[in-house]
Design a protein around this motif. Structure first.
Motif, PDB file in Angstrom:
ATOM      1  N   ILE A  88       0.837  -1.198   0.000  1.00 13.60           N
ATOM      2  CA  ILE A  88       0.000   0.000   0.000  1.00 13.60           C
ATOM      3  C   ILE A  88       0.871   1.247   0.000  1.00 13.60           C
ATOM      4  N   ALA A  89       0.443   2.252  -0.741  1.00 18.00           N
ATOM      5  CA  ALA A  89       1.118   3.549  -0.742  1.00 18.00           C
ATOM      6  C   ALA A  89       0.304   4.536   0.077  1.00 18.00           C
ATOM      7  N   LEU A  90       0.990   5.389   0.809  1.00 22.22           N
ATOM      8  CA  LEU A  90       0.351   6.434   1.619  1.00 22.22           C
ATOM      9  C   LEU A  90       0.774   7.794   1.088  1.00 22.22           C
ATOM     10  N   VAL A  91      -0.202   8.653   0.807  1.00 29.15           N
ATOM     11  CA  VAL A  91       0.095  10.012   0.359  1.00 29.15           C
ATOM     12  C   VAL A  91      -0.481  10.990   1.371  1.00 29.15           C
ATOM     13  N   GLY A  92       0.385  11.857   1.887  1.00 29.45           N
ATOM     14  CA  GLY A  92      -0.018  12.796   2.922  1.00 29.45           C
ATOM     15  C   GLY A  92       0.462  12.280   4.274  1.00 29.45           C
ATOM     16  N   VAL A  93       1.600  12.804   4.740  1.00 29.11           N
ATOM     17  CA  VAL A  93       2.188  12.272   5.975  1.00 29.11           C
ATOM     18  C   VAL A  93       2.190  13.365   7.043  1.00 29.11           C
ATOM     19  N   SER A 153      -5.000   8.021   0.875  1.00 33.53           N
ATOM     20  CA  SER A 153      -4.743   9.453   0.744  1.00 33.53           C
ATOM     21  C   SER A 153      -5.302  10.223   1.932  1.00 33.53           C
ATOM     22  N   THR A 154      -4.445  11.026   2.566  1.00 31.56           N
ATOM     23  CA  THR A 154      -4.901  11.920   3.632  1.00 31.56           C
ATOM     24  C   THR A 154      -4.649  13.374   3.257  1.00 31.56           C
ATOM     25  N   VAL A 155      -4.428  13.627   1.979  1.00 32.58           N
ATOM     26  CA  VAL A 155      -4.119  14.988   1.541  1.00 32.58           C
ATOM     27  C   VAL A 155      -5.376  15.855   1.585  1.00 32.58           C
ATOM     28  N   PRO A 156      -5.220  17.175   1.703  1.00 30.78           N
ATOM     29  CA  PRO A 156      -6.382  18.083   1.721  1.00 30.78           C
ATOM     30  C   PRO A 156      -7.240  17.928   0.470  1.00 30.78           C
ATOM     31  N   SER A 157      -8.522  18.201   0.625  1.00 26.19           N
ATOM     32  CA  SER A 157      -9.487  17.989  -0.461  1.00 26.19           C
ATOM     33  C   SER A 157      -9.085  18.666  -1.763  1.00 26.19           C
ATOM     34  N   LYS A 158      -8.542  19.876  -1.682  1.00 27.11           N
ATOM     35  CA  LYS A 158      -8.239  20.630  -2.907  1.00 27.11           C
ATOM     36  C   LYS A 158      -7.120  19.988  -3.730  1.00 27.11           C
ATOM     37  N   THR A 177      -9.682   7.290   0.684  1.00 27.50           N
ATOM     38  CA  THR A 177      -9.420   8.711   0.882  1.00 27.50           C
ATOM     39  C   THR A 177     -10.166   9.255   2.086  1.00 27.50           C
ATOM     40  N   PHE A 178      -9.510  10.131   2.813  1.00 29.50           N
ATOM     41  CA  PHE A 178     -10.128  10.792   3.955  1.00 29.50           C
ATOM     42  C   PHE A 178     -10.719  12.140   3.562  1.00 29.50           C
ATOM     43  N   SER A 179     -10.793  12.412   2.281  1.00 25.62           N
ATOM     44  CA  SER A 179     -11.434  13.622   1.785  1.00 25.62           C
ATOM     45  C   SER A 179     -12.879  13.310   1.415  1.00 25.62           C
ATOM     46  N   PRO A 180     -13.838  14.161   1.809  1.00 28.96           N
ATOM     47  CA  PRO A 180     -15.242  13.894   1.483  1.00 28.96           C
ATOM     48  C   PRO A 180     -15.592  14.187   0.026  1.00 28.96           C
ATOM     49  N   ASN A 181     -14.735  14.934  -0.668  1.00 26.62           N
ATOM     50  CA  ASN A 181     -15.022  15.296  -2.053  1.00 26.62           C
ATOM     51  C   ASN A 181     -15.050  14.071  -2.957  1.00 26.62           C
ATOM     52  N   TYR A 193     -14.552   6.200   0.648  1.00 29.00           N
ATOM     53  CA  TYR A 193     -14.442   7.498   1.308  1.00 29.00           C
ATOM     54  C   TYR A 193     -14.620   7.346   2.814  1.00 29.00           C
ATOM     55  N   ILE A 194     -13.744   7.987   3.562  1.00 28.93           N
ATOM     56  CA  ILE A 194     -13.900   8.055   5.012  1.00 28.93           C
ATOM     57  C   ILE A 194     -14.040   9.523   5.398  1.00 28.93           C
ATOM     58  N   ASP A 195     -15.254   9.905   5.766  1.00 32.63           N
ATOM     59  CA  ASP A 195     -15.537  11.283   6.160  1.00 32.63           C
ATOM     60  C   ASP A 195     -15.857  11.262   7.652  1.00 32.63           C
ATOM     61  N   LEU A 196     -14.880  11.588   8.474  1.00 40.80           N
ATOM     62  CA  LEU A 196     -15.051  11.497   9.924  1.00 40.80           C
ATOM     63  C   LEU A 196     -16.145  12.426  10.435  1.00 40.80           C
ATOM     64  N   THR A 197     -16.292  13.598   9.813  1.00 39.01           N
ATOM     65  CA  THR A 197     -17.322  14.541  10.240  1.00 39.01           C
ATOM     66  C   THR A 197     -18.712  13.960  10.033  1.00 39.01           C
ATOM     67  N   THR A 198     -18.949  13.389   8.847  1.00 36.02           N
ATOM     68  CA  THR A 198     -20.250  12.791   8.551  1.00 36.02           C
ATOM     69  C   THR A 198     -20.535  11.613   9.466  1.00 36.02           C
ATOM     70  N   GLU A 199     -19.528  10.779   9.713  1.00 33.40           N
ATOM     71  CA  GLU A 199     -19.715   9.626  10.592  1.00 33.40           C
ATOM     72  C   GLU A 199     -20.093  10.078  12.002  1.00 33.40           C
ATOM     73  N   LEU A 200     -19.436  11.121  12.482  1.00 31.01           N
ATOM     74  CA  LEU A 200     -19.717  11.621  13.829  1.00 31.01           C
ATOM     75  C   LEU A 200     -21.104  12.252  13.894  1.00 31.01           C
ATOM     76  N   GLN A 201     -21.475  13.016  12.867  1.00 35.52           N
ATOM     77  CA  GLN A 201     -22.798  13.625  12.841  1.00 35.52           C
ATOM     78  C   GLN A 201     -23.897  12.560  12.810  1.00 35.52           C
ATOM     79  N   THR A 202     -23.666  11.478  12.053  1.00 37.29           N
ATOM     80  CA  THR A 202     -24.624  10.382  11.994  1.00 37.29           C
ATOM     81  C   THR A 202     -24.787   9.731  13.361  1.00 37.29           C
TER      82      THR A 202
END
Length: 220
Positions: A88-93, A153-158, A177-181, A193-202
């Motif tokens: 596995i490759a990881l981008v965003g450290v 990928s943990t890089v910013p959404s943009k 990816t940890f970006s919701p986009n 997609y792993i969106d921690l904010t959405t999971e917590l709100q749910t």
């Protein structure tokens, strides 16, 4: 032992790794068999859902007896292809990326982060759990060298789409990816997609609006 291939619903497929992880815990505790109701209490998934999921793989258990833990591990291990190491490759450290690199899926020996990339010159060159962080420009060559087809990928959404495009150009076909986009990818590329904010709100919504002890299975 050669085992058949299974076609299963997506919701069931998402739960198989959870089943497998807890079955391994049972094996480590020398538990030889378990009933669906006992397993349900352990993993917080309704027993009816467990039985329905298991039914996709044939007759795995017997009424009144339950399931042989070792056989379930064999079946689900085959489904998850746990005998083959997956580089596995990881981008965003950044903070999250470092945490993932240090953890490196230690409960699943077939999953292994073999390379990591970033664009921050203060991070590039650092060593995290025996992995030297490389500049993103080195990713194409390294992906091919290591035979990597899976990317986290943990890089910013943009920046996520640009990173994903580069990865796909160099053989990646599975992305977490940890970006919701939502990403634009070819049909042969799978994205989780792993969106921690959405999971917590749910979680908070169900906590505030439901008082029943019923377990809610969001994967249904």
């Amino acid at each position: 032992m050669k085992m058949k291939e299974y076609k299963i619903p997506n919701a069931t497929a998402k739960r198989i790794p959870l089943y497998y992880r807890y079955l391994k815990k049972l094996e480590e505790s020398q538990v030889e068999r378990i009933k669906s109701k006992e397993f349900s209490r352990m993993i917080q998934i309704p027993s009816a859902t467990i039985r329905r999921d298991f039914s996709h793989f044939g007759e795995l258990g017997r009424s009144g007896y339950g399931y042989d833990v070792s056989y379930l591990i064999e079946v689900f291990g085959h489904v998850l292809n746990t005998q083959v190491e997956k580089p596995i490759a990881l981008v965003g450290v950044g903070n999250l990326g470092k945490a993932l690199a240090r953890y490196n899926f230690r409960r699943n020996h077939n999953l292994n982060i073999v390379c990591a990339f970033d664009t921050n010159p203060e991070i590039v060159g650092q060593t995290v759990r025996d992995i030297v962080v490389q500049d993103l420009s080195e990713m194409p060559e390294t992906l091919k060298k290591e035979g990597v087809t899976t990317l986290v990928s943990t890089v910013p959404s943009k920046h996520t789409q640009d990173v994903v495009d580069l990865a796909i150009e160099n053989g990646v076909t599975a992305i977490l990816t940890f970006s919701p986009n939502r990403l634009r990818v070819p049909d042969n590329v799978k994205v989780q997609y792993i969106d921690l904010t959405t999971e917590l709100q749910t979680l908070i919504y169900f906590d505030e609006n439901f008082t029943s002890t019923k377990q809610f299975n969001f994967g249904e």
